[in-house]
Design a protein around this motif. Structure first.
Motif, PDB file in Angstrom:
ATOM      1  N   GLY A  16      47.725  33.730  34.386  1.00 34.19           N
ATOM      2  CA  GLY A  16      46.303  34.009  34.562  1.00 34.19           C
ATOM      3  C   GLY A  16      46.035  35.473  34.830  1.00 34.19           C
ATOM      4  O   GLY A  16      45.085  36.058  34.294  1.00 34.19           O
ATOM      5  N   THR A  20      44.138  38.132  31.996  1.00 33.23           N
ATOM      6  CA  THR A  20      42.936  38.874  32.373  1.00 33.23           C
ATOM      7  C   THR A  20      43.017  40.337  31.955  1.00 33.23           C
ATOM      8  O   THR A  20      42.003  40.957  31.622  1.00 33.23           O
ATOM      9  CB  THR A  20      42.713  38.773  33.897  1.00 33.23           C
ATOM     10  OG1 THR A  20      42.675  37.395  34.277  1.00 33.23           O
ATOM     11  CG2 THR A  20      41.413  39.442  34.312  1.00 33.23           C
ATOM     12  N   THR A 141      43.536  34.751  37.707  1.00 33.04           N
ATOM     13  CA  THR A 141      42.394  35.465  37.139  1.00 33.04           C
ATOM     14  C   THR A 141      41.710  36.323  38.189  1.00 33.04           C
ATOM     15  O   THR A 141      41.314  37.470  37.920  1.00 33.04           O
ATOM     16  CB  THR A 141      41.393  34.465  36.538  1.00 33.04           C
ATOM     17  OG1 THR A 141      42.053  33.716  35.510  1.00 33.04           O
ATOM     18  CG2 THR A 141      40.191  35.172  35.949  1.00 33.04           C
ATOM     19  N   SER A 145      41.560  40.538  38.292  1.00 32.90           N
ATOM     20  CA  SER A 145      40.318  41.309  38.284  1.00 32.90           C
ATOM     21  C   SER A 145      40.436  42.603  39.087  1.00 32.90           C
ATOM     22  O   SER A 145      39.678  43.550  38.866  1.00 32.90           O
ATOM     23  CB  SER A 145      39.173  40.462  38.846  1.00 32.90           C
ATOM     24  OG  SER A 145      39.391  40.151  40.220  1.00 32.90           O
TER      25      SER A 145
END
Length: 401
Positions: A16, A20, A141, A145
C-alpha cells in the motif's frame, strides 16, 4: 493460521505504501516516462497471467510454504533492484520478475490457506486474509501519503526499501507457519488439470471480469463521473474508498456465515452481483442533481457497492474452494487469479467507455452487466457438478515428480 494473517498484513502495508508513491518514484527517481512505465507494467501483467497456473502447479508439487517464502525473497530483491533502473528494458524485465513472483505468492498462499485449515474453515480463513490485506493496504496508503507531502527523492526511496523489507519480514514469519505437504496428481492424468476443467475456466473468466470491474468502479468510474457528469466535489472519491475499506475490514468475515457448500456460494455471488448492479443505478441517479443531493447519493452508492462486493467475493471464494480438487489447490488458485488478471485488462476500458461515452446511461449498462453476469454463476456451478469438477478422479496417485 495467525502467522499467515500477520504476514499478509505486513506485506499489504508495504504494498500500500509503495503503490501510493510508485508513479512518482518511477518518474522522478528512475527517470522513466509515462510511456515507459506503461510498457513495463503491461509486460509484467502479461507475464503474470501466463505464469499463474504453472506456478500454482509448482506450489502443489513442492509445497506452497517454501515456494511462497522463496517468492517473497525474490520480490524483496526485485523491488530493491528498481533503484538501479533508468531505462525501459530493465524496468520491463523487473516488472515481469515481480509479476511472476507475485503470481507464485498468490497461488502458494491460497494453497497454504486451503491446506492449512480444515475444509470447513477455508472460507473464513480466506475472508480473514482479505481483511488483513485491506487493513494493511489502508495503513500503508496513509503511511505513503507522508512522502507525498515531503516530495523528496529520498522519501520515495525509503518507501521502496520499506516495501522490500516487508517481503523479507513476511518470509521470516512464514517459517513458523505449518507446512502443507506436497501434493501428487492422479496417475495418467494431465498435470495442468485446471486448464482442462472447462466449467472452472468459464467461472474464472466470468468472476475475473466481474471482480476487476467492481474494483475499478470506485477507482476509475467514480473519478471520471465526478469530473464529467456529477455535480459533486472530488473529495467524495476518498469518502467512497474509506467506506469500501472499512466495510471490507469490518464485515468480510461475517459475510462468510452460512456459505457452506457450492449452492450457497452461488447464491452469495448472485446476490452480490445484483446489489452491485443496484449501486450502479444509484450512481446513475446522481446525474443532474444538486451537489448535496449527488453527494448523498454517492455515499449511499458506496455503501451498497461494498455490501455487494462482500457477498460477491465470498461467493467467489466458496465456488473456488469447492471446484478445486484437494491435490490441485495451487494451480486452481493460480488459474483463478489468471482470470482476475484478464479482467484487469478489460475492466478499465469498459468502465471508461461506459462512463465517458454513455454518461448516466453507461452506469445503467454496467448495472445490467453485473446483473446478467450474476445470473450465470448458478448455471456454471451446476455445469461443474454435472461434469464432475467437484470430485477427485478415482485413480491411483502418482508420486513421480
Amino acid at each position: 493460521m495467525p502467522v499467515l494473517l500477520l504476514a499478509t498484513l505486513i506485506n499489504a502495508f508495504g504494498n500500500g505504501a509503495y503503490l501510493t508513491t510508485s508513479v512518482l518514484f518511477l518518474t522522478t527517481v528512475a527517470g522513466l516516462s509515462p510511456a515507459m512505465i506503461a510498457i513495463g507494467l503491461s509486460a509484467g501483467a502479461a507475464a503474470g497471467v501466463l505464469a499463474m497456473t504453472p506456478l500454482g502447479y509448482v506450489a502443489d508439487r513442492y509445497g506452497p510454504k517454501r515456494l511462497s517464502m522463496l517468492s517473497m525473497v525474490v520480490l524483496a530483491g526485485a523491488y530493491t533492484g528498481l533503484l538501479a533502473v533508468h531505462s525501459v528494458v530493465p524496468f520491463a524485465l523487473l516488472s515481469c520478475l515481480i509479476a511472476v513472483a507475485t503470481a507464485m505468492v498468490k497461488g502458494a498462499n491460497g494453497a497454504l490457506a486451503a491446506g492449512g485449515v480444515p475444509p470447513g474453515q477455508r472460507l473464513a480463513m480466506r475472508a480473514r486474509m482479505r481483511t488483513m490485506s485491506n487493513a494493511g493496504i489502508g495503513l500503508g496508503t496513509l503511511a505513503g501519503s507522508v512522502p507525498l507531502l515531503v516530495h523528496h527523492d529520498l522519501a520515495y526511496v525509503v518507501v521502496l526499501l520499506v516495501n522490500a523489507a516487508t517481503f523479507l519480514v513476511a518470509a521470516v514469519l512464514l517459517t513458523r507457519a505449518p507446512a502443507v505437504a506436497p501434493q501428487v496428481t492422479p496417475a495418467g492424468g494431465p498435470r495442468l488439470v485446471a486448464l482442462r476443467d472447462r466449467p472452472f475456466l468459464a467461472f474464472a473468466a466470468l468472476d475475473g471480469l466481474l471482480s476487476s470491474t467492481y474494483n475499478d468502479l470506485l477507482a476509475i468510474g467514480l473519478p471520471l463521473w465526478l469530473a464529467t457528469g456529477a455535480h459533486a466535489p472530488l473529495w467524495l472519491i476518498s469518502v467512497a474508498l474509506v467506506i469500501n475499506t472499512a466495510g471490507c475490514v469490518l464485515l468480510q468475515v461475517r459475510m462468510t456465515r452460512g456459505v457452506h457448500d457450492l449452492a450457497a456460494a452461488g447464491r452469495s455471488a448472485l446476490r452480490g452481483s445484483v446489489v452491485i448492479a443496484l449501486a450502479c443505478g444509484v450512481f446513475a441517479a446522481t446525474a443532474g442533481r444538486a451537489p448535496w443531493t449527488a453527494g448523498a447519493l454517492i455515499v449511499v452508492a458506496a455503501v451498497v457497492h461494498v455490501l455487494g462486493e462482500l457477498w460477491l467475493s465470498t461467493g467467489s471464494w466458496g465456488i473456488l474452494f469447492e471446484l478445486a480438487p484437494p491435490w490441485a489447490q495451487g494451480q486452481y488458485q493460480g488459474t483463478y487469479f489468471a482470470g482476475r488478471g484478464l479482467g484487469d485488462m478489460v475492466a478499465p476500458p469498459l468502465i471508461t467507455a461506459c462512463v465517458l461515452g454513455l454518461h448516466a446511461g453507461g452506469w445503467l449498462v454496467l448495472g445490467l452487466f453485473f446483473a446478467t453476469g450474476g445470473l450465470l454463476y448458478r448455471p456454471l456451478t451446476r455445469w461443474a457438478g454435472a461434469q464432475g469438477s467437484l470430485s477427485v478422479p478415482e485413480a491411483p496417485l502418482s508420486t513421480s515428480r
